[in-house]
Design an enzyme around this catalytic site. Structure first.
Site, PDB file in Angstrom:
ATOM      1  N   GLU A  57      28.248   8.421  61.852  1.00 45.06           N
ATOM      2  CA  GLU A  57      29.375   7.489  61.855  1.00 45.06           C
ATOM      3  C   GLU A  57      30.103   7.474  63.196  1.00 45.06           C
ATOM      4  O   GLU A  57      30.487   6.420  63.690  1.00 45.06           O
ATOM      5  CB  GLU A  57      30.354   7.823  60.721  1.00 45.06           C
ATOM      6  CG  GLU A  57      29.814   7.517  59.330  1.00 45.06           C
ATOM      7  CD  GLU A  57      29.410   6.055  59.152  1.00 45.06           C
ATOM      8  OE1 GLU A  57      29.910   5.197  59.892  1.00 45.06           O
ATOM      9  OE2 GLU A  57      28.570   5.797  58.276  1.00 45.06           O
ATOM     10  N   TYR A  73      38.249   3.715  58.581  1.00 47.23           N
ATOM     11  CA  TYR A  73      36.879   3.352  58.231  1.00 47.23           C
ATOM     12  C   TYR A  73      35.988   4.590  58.082  1.00 47.23           C
ATOM     13  O   TYR A  73      35.283   4.745  57.077  1.00 47.23           O
ATOM     14  CB  TYR A  73      36.242   2.389  59.257  1.00 47.23           C
ATOM     15  CG  TYR A  73      34.745   2.442  59.130  1.00 47.23           C
ATOM     16  CD1 TYR A  73      34.111   1.818  58.062  1.00 47.23           C
ATOM     17  CD2 TYR A  73      33.962   3.210  59.995  1.00 47.23           C
ATOM     18  CE1 TYR A  73      32.738   1.937  57.871  1.00 47.23           C
ATOM     19  CE2 TYR A  73      32.606   3.336  59.813  1.00 47.23           C
ATOM     20  CZ  TYR A  73      31.999   2.696  58.748  1.00 47.23           C
ATOM     21  OH  TYR A  73      30.661   2.832  58.554  1.00 47.23           O
ATOM     22  N   ASP A 120      34.477  -2.114  57.326  1.00 48.37           N
ATOM     23  CA  ASP A 120      34.106  -2.180  58.740  1.00 48.37           C
ATOM     24  C   ASP A 120      33.932  -3.647  59.135  1.00 48.37           C
ATOM     25  O   ASP A 120      34.183  -4.552  58.340  1.00 48.37           O
ATOM     26  CB  ASP A 120      32.825  -1.387  58.996  1.00 48.37           C
ATOM     27  CG  ASP A 120      31.610  -2.167  58.562  1.00 48.37           C
ATOM     28  OD1 ASP A 120      31.709  -2.896  57.552  1.00 48.37           O
ATOM     29  OD2 ASP A 120      30.569  -2.092  59.231  1.00 48.37           O
TER      30      ASP A 120
END
Length: 290
Positions: free
Chosen positions: A37, A120, A138
């Site tokens: 991520e 997020y 996102d």
DNA sequence: AAGGCGTGGGC
DNA sequence: TGCCCAAGCCT
């Protein structure tokens, strides 16, 4: 009670078309998910894949990374861009060791408190790694919702309350379905409902899409701002850091001077890199990664 | 709360 | 060819 009419088509499409990505495999650790991520923030999957693989092989746990100097993280980050993310990931690893016994936390608030982890990413890790129900919002999801529900080509420049409410209303009730929904909608945005040249004929939501029903009207409003590049501090910083990254040990000033002519700008950027923790001065005329 | 922050591929 | 874009975060 979420509107479930969109769930089944998207989940069925995802089951058929999802990409096989390392951080999505059942055996992937939460650390693998967290690393992915951070790397994927503003960076395409294709460029992340090899770096993520090497990273996990070298540092299989947060403790492994936390034991290294920050400069090793910056060097291993390679050309992914936004190298401050490497520092933040290293700092996150340190925090995980200090505050969570080396285990990536599963609670949204604990994740959010980690360096480099915003709304997020906290929701994404809690959802993808731990199967929790969260609003994972996102740029892909924002675009899908803007089109399907809002009937416009692009979401607003900054996230609005209305967008969050819409997204929240779409999240399935149970944890497991919510987690699959989150990754499925993101994948749809990444592969089909793309920013340019969307593949509407292949979209499971084509018949439900408000934007398509309206004839796919082009973006209306102020032009979406691109990022200046040539001659900017960002370009200068990138050149300077590339020299440090590719060097084996400290480099002389002259090597840095060779890649940027504008003296005041070069000196300003070099000082900023040191301030940011991306570089250190190792002598009167030498610099290196920290 | 806009603007800064890297990099390289696709159209 | 440039221009636009890619799973944001931080200040």
């Amino acid at each position: 009670m979420p509107d479930s009419t969109l769930h089944e088509p998207v989940l069925a499409w995802y089951a058929e078309h999802q990409r096989d990505l390392p951080w999505r495999r059942p055996e992937a650790s939460a650390w693998s998910v967290l690393v992915s991520e951070l790397m994927l923030q503003q960076t395409p999957v294709a460029r992340v894949l090899p770096v993520h693989e090497a990273w996990l092989e070298r540092w299989p746990t947060p403790a492994d990374l936390a034991a290294e100097p920050t400069g090793e993280a910056v060097r291993a980050w390679g050309r992914l861009g936004y190298p401050r993310r490497a520092l933040r990931l290293h700092a996150a690893a340190v925090a995980i060791v200090e505050r969570h016994d080396g285990v990536v936390p599963d609670a949204y608030d604990d994740l959010l408190a980690l360096p480099g982890v915003g709304d997020y990413t906290a929701a994404a890790v809690a959802s993808f790694a731990y199967g929790r129900r969260h609003v994972v919002l996102d740029t892909n999801v924002r675009r899908v919702i803007a089109r399907v529900v809002g009937g416009v080509e692009h979401p607003p420049a900054s996230l609005t309350r209305a967008e969050r409410d819409r997204a929240a209303a779409l999240v399935p009730d149970d944890d497991a379905t919510a987690a699959t929904w989150a990754v499925a909608v993101m994948e749809l945005g990444a592969l089909v409902c793309t920013a340019a040249n969307p593949r509407c004929p292949a979209c499971p939501l084509a018949s439900a899409c408000a934007w398509r029903a309206a004839g796919c009207p082009p973006h209306d409003g102020p032009p979406r701002r691109g990022q200046a590049w040539a001659g900017t501090d960002r370009q200068c910083r990138g050149r300077l850091l590339a020299v440090l990254r590719e060097a084996d040990g400290a480099v002389h000033r002259s090597s840095l001077e060779a890649v940027w002519d504008d003296v005041p700008q070069r000196e300003r950027c070099l000082a900023a890199l040191v301030t940011d923790g991306l570089a250190t001065r190792t002598g009167p005329d030498t610099y290196a990664l920290p």
